[in-house]
Write a protein that holds these residues in place. Structure first.
Motif, PDB file in Angstrom:
ATOM      1  N   GLY A   1      32.991  -9.261 -42.708  1.00 32.44           N
ATOM      2  CA  GLY A   1      31.949  -9.826 -43.556  1.00 32.44           C
ATOM      3  C   GLY A   1      30.561  -9.375 -43.158  1.00 32.44           C
ATOM      4  N   SER A   2      29.584  -9.811 -43.945  1.00 32.35           N
ATOM      5  CA  SER A   2      28.186  -9.502 -43.681  1.00 32.35           C
ATOM      6  C   SER A   2      27.715 -10.299 -42.474  1.00 32.35           C
ATOM      7  CB  SER A   2      27.343  -9.846 -44.909  1.00 32.35           C
ATOM      8  OG  SER A   2      27.391 -11.252 -45.132  1.00 32.35           O
ATOM      9  N   PHE A   3      26.439 -10.307 -42.245  1.00 36.00           N
ATOM     10  CA  PHE A   3      25.898 -11.041 -41.095  1.00 36.00           C
ATOM     11  C   PHE A   3      26.380 -12.490 -41.097  1.00 36.00           C
ATOM     12  CE2 PHE A   3      23.942  -7.347 -40.151  1.00 36.00           C
ATOM     13  CZ  PHE A   3      22.699  -7.360 -39.544  1.00 36.00           C
ATOM     14  N   ARG A   4      26.145 -13.200 -42.187  1.00 34.45           N
ATOM     15  CA  ARG A   4      26.582 -14.595 -42.261  1.00 34.45           C
ATOM     16  C   ARG A   4      28.088 -14.697 -42.437  1.00 34.45           C
ATOM     17  NH1 ARG A   4      22.751 -17.311 -46.678  1.00 34.45           N
ATOM     18  NH2 ARG A   4      23.257 -15.361 -47.743  1.00 34.45           N
ATOM     19  N   GLY A   5      28.653 -13.807 -43.244  1.00 33.52           N
ATOM     20  CA  GLY A   5      30.085 -13.831 -43.473  1.00 33.52           C
ATOM     21  C   GLY A   5      30.878 -13.612 -42.200  1.00 33.52           C
ATOM     22  N   ALA A   6      30.393 -12.736 -41.327  1.00 39.69           N
ATOM     23  CA  ALA A   6      31.080 -12.489 -40.064  1.00 39.69           C
ATOM     24  C   ALA A   6      31.066 -13.739 -39.192  1.00 39.69           C
ATOM     25  CB  ALA A   6      30.417 -11.323 -39.331  1.00 39.69           C
ATOM     26  N   GLY A   7      29.927 -14.427 -39.157  1.00 45.03           N
ATOM     27  CA  GLY A   7      29.855 -15.670 -38.391  1.00 45.03           C
ATOM     28  C   GLY A   7      30.823 -16.708 -38.916  1.00 45.03           C
ATOM     29  N   ALA A   8      30.919 -16.805 -40.237  1.00 46.99           N
ATOM     30  CA  ALA A   8      31.833 -17.773 -40.850  1.00 46.99           C
ATOM     31  C   ALA A   8      33.288 -17.409 -40.571  1.00 46.99           C
ATOM     32  CB  ALA A   8      31.590 -17.853 -42.359  1.00 46.99           C
ATOM     33  N   PHE A   9      33.610 -16.119 -40.606  1.00 43.83           N
ATOM     34  CA  PHE A   9      34.990 -15.694 -40.350  1.00 43.83           C
ATOM     35  C   PHE A   9      35.425 -16.072 -38.940  1.00 43.83           C
ATOM     36  CE2 PHE A   9      38.002 -12.774 -38.507  1.00 43.83           C
ATOM     37  CZ  PHE A   9      39.019 -12.726 -39.446  1.00 43.83           C
ATOM     38  N   ILE A  10      34.578 -15.809 -37.962  1.00 42.64           N
ATOM     39  CA  ILE A  10      34.943 -16.101 -36.571  1.00 42.64           C
ATOM     40  C   ILE A  10      35.143 -17.599 -36.384  1.00 42.64           C
ATOM     41  CG2 ILE A  10      34.179 -15.975 -34.168  1.00 42.64           C
ATOM     42  CD1 ILE A  10      32.600 -13.426 -34.983  1.00 42.64           C
ATOM     43  N   ASP A  11      34.256 -18.405 -36.960  1.00 36.47           N
ATOM     44  CA  ASP A  11      34.408 -19.856 -36.850  1.00 36.47           C
ATOM     45  C   ASP A  11      35.674 -20.322 -37.548  1.00 36.47           C
ATOM     46  OD1 ASP A  11      33.321 -22.632 -36.297  1.00 36.47           O
ATOM     47  OD2 ASP A  11      33.475 -22.674 -38.477  1.00 36.47           O
ATOM     48  N   GLU A  12      35.938 -19.767 -38.725  1.00 38.00           N
ATOM     49  CA  GLU A  12      37.140 -20.142 -39.471  1.00 38.00           C
ATOM     50  C   GLU A  12      38.398 -19.776 -38.690  1.00 38.00           C
ATOM     51  OE1 GLU A  12      39.442 -18.510 -43.392  1.00 38.00           O
ATOM     52  OE2 GLU A  12      37.270 -18.753 -43.537  1.00 38.00           O
ATOM     53  N   HIS A  13      38.367 -18.619 -38.032  1.00 39.10           N
ATOM     54  CA  HIS A  13      39.537 -18.197 -37.257  1.00 39.10           C
ATOM     55  C   HIS A  13      39.826 -19.185 -36.124  1.00 39.10           C
ATOM     56  CE1 HIS A  13      42.497 -15.406 -35.633  1.00 39.10           C
ATOM     57  NE2 HIS A  13      42.010 -15.679 -34.437  1.00 39.10           N
TER      58      HIS A  13
END
Length: 311
Positions: free
Chosen positions: A163-175
């Motif tokens: 994901g983008s800057f914010r999307g990458a942060g959300a992906f890691i938290d979701e994982h």
């Protein structure tokens, strides 16, 4: 008015009005991407015991977390906290000075710089929380590796784009939370901007080396992208009044066109300044020690990553 947005890849967050450029987007070479399910499966392979498993600790803190230099990321010394507050204070004062100069206002009295004694009085040591801190640090370093405009290439050549800057942060938290809380939308703020706030507190190369060793083990590779400043102009409908607009007049149209020409000239001037600044930054980068990510990549792969040194 049009909104002018500044995009920052490493210092990462300069903005004017509402525009932001968060990734290289169309400037990146188009390649097939892994699906979200495949990305989660990749992270499971990289961290079968979780971000704070004993296998991770053995690599990044072999003498134990409480004895590791990395502990300073979450428990900085009073002296380090003073340095950070002093830097923040001076940056804010510089912004105020630039704003006053732009507005032509009379300079007001600057606030006093924080002293070491001031920080010492406010300092309150916190208890070590090993699992939480290791998880946080690994997640932040993963953001630095998979996001921040860098690229992780899977063994089959596909892009592991989380994901983008914010999307990458959300992906890691979701994982991290998907099994514990069931499905939920990731909290992008948890890992957003990676180690920007703690990266100077300790050498993070051991954490990046741990990540790269796992990527190498599954046949993946990494492409470095040098941080650059960029600008994008986002037009507004207010810039193009039409003849059918209520109250429209020829004089209003002329004023709007004049303003638009001035903005275009300003954007062109700013682009030229940024181009020069980016060129200087590349030259200066070659005179300094490479970033921790590059040093860690060298340690694991035995060579420089593609994209380094910056051209």
């Amino acid at each position: 008015m049009s909104a002018i947005g500044l995009c920052v890849s490493h210092m990462r967050m300069l903005r004017a009005d509402i525009g932001r450029c968060q990734s290289r987007g169309m400037s990146r070479r188009e390649r097939e991407r892994m699906s979200e399910a495949e990305l989660h499966a990749l992270f499971d392979r990289l961290f079968p015991r979780g971000f704070a498993g004993q296998d991770v600790l053995d690599e990044i803190a072999p003498e134990g977390w409480e004895r590791s230099p990395l502990l300073a990321c979450f428990h900085p010394s009073v002296e380090r906290m003073h340095e950070e507050r002093l830097l923040m204070h001076r940056n804010l004062e510089e912004l105020r000075r630039l704003r006053r100069r732009r507005d032509g206002t009379v300079a007001d009295v600057s606030s006093p710089e924080p002293t070491l004694e001031d920080v010492r009085k406010e300092y309150e040591p916190s208890a070590v929380q090993q699992d939480d801190e290791v998880t946080e640090l690994v997640g932040l370093c993963l953001w630095d590796t998979f996001s921040d405009n860098h690229e992780v290439i899977a063994a089959d050549g596909r892009l592991a784009d989380i994901g983008s800057f914010r999307g990458a942060g959300a992906f890691i938290d979701e994982h991290l939370t998907r099994d514990r809380d069931g499905w939920r939308e990731g909290d992008y703020m948890r890992f957003y901007m990676g180690t920007i706030w703690i990266g100077q507190r300790a050498d993070l190369a051991p954490v990046y080396a741990m990540i790269f060793s796992r990527l190498k083990a599954v046949g993946a590779n990494w492409v470095y992208h040098f941080p650059e400043l960029g600008i994008v102009e986002l037009p507004s409908r207010d810039d193009e009044p039409t003849a059918s607009a209520a109250g429209y007049s020829i004089s209003q149209g002329a004023v709007a066109e004049l303003n638009a020409q001035r903005r275009r000239a300003e954007v062109q001037r700013f682009r030229a300044e940024l181009k020069e600044a980016n060129a200087r930054a590349r030259e200066e980068a070659l005179d300094r020690e490479p970033p921790a990510t590059v040093r860690a990549y060298r340690q694991v792969y035995g060579r420089d990553p593609r994209g380094w040194p910056p051209g």
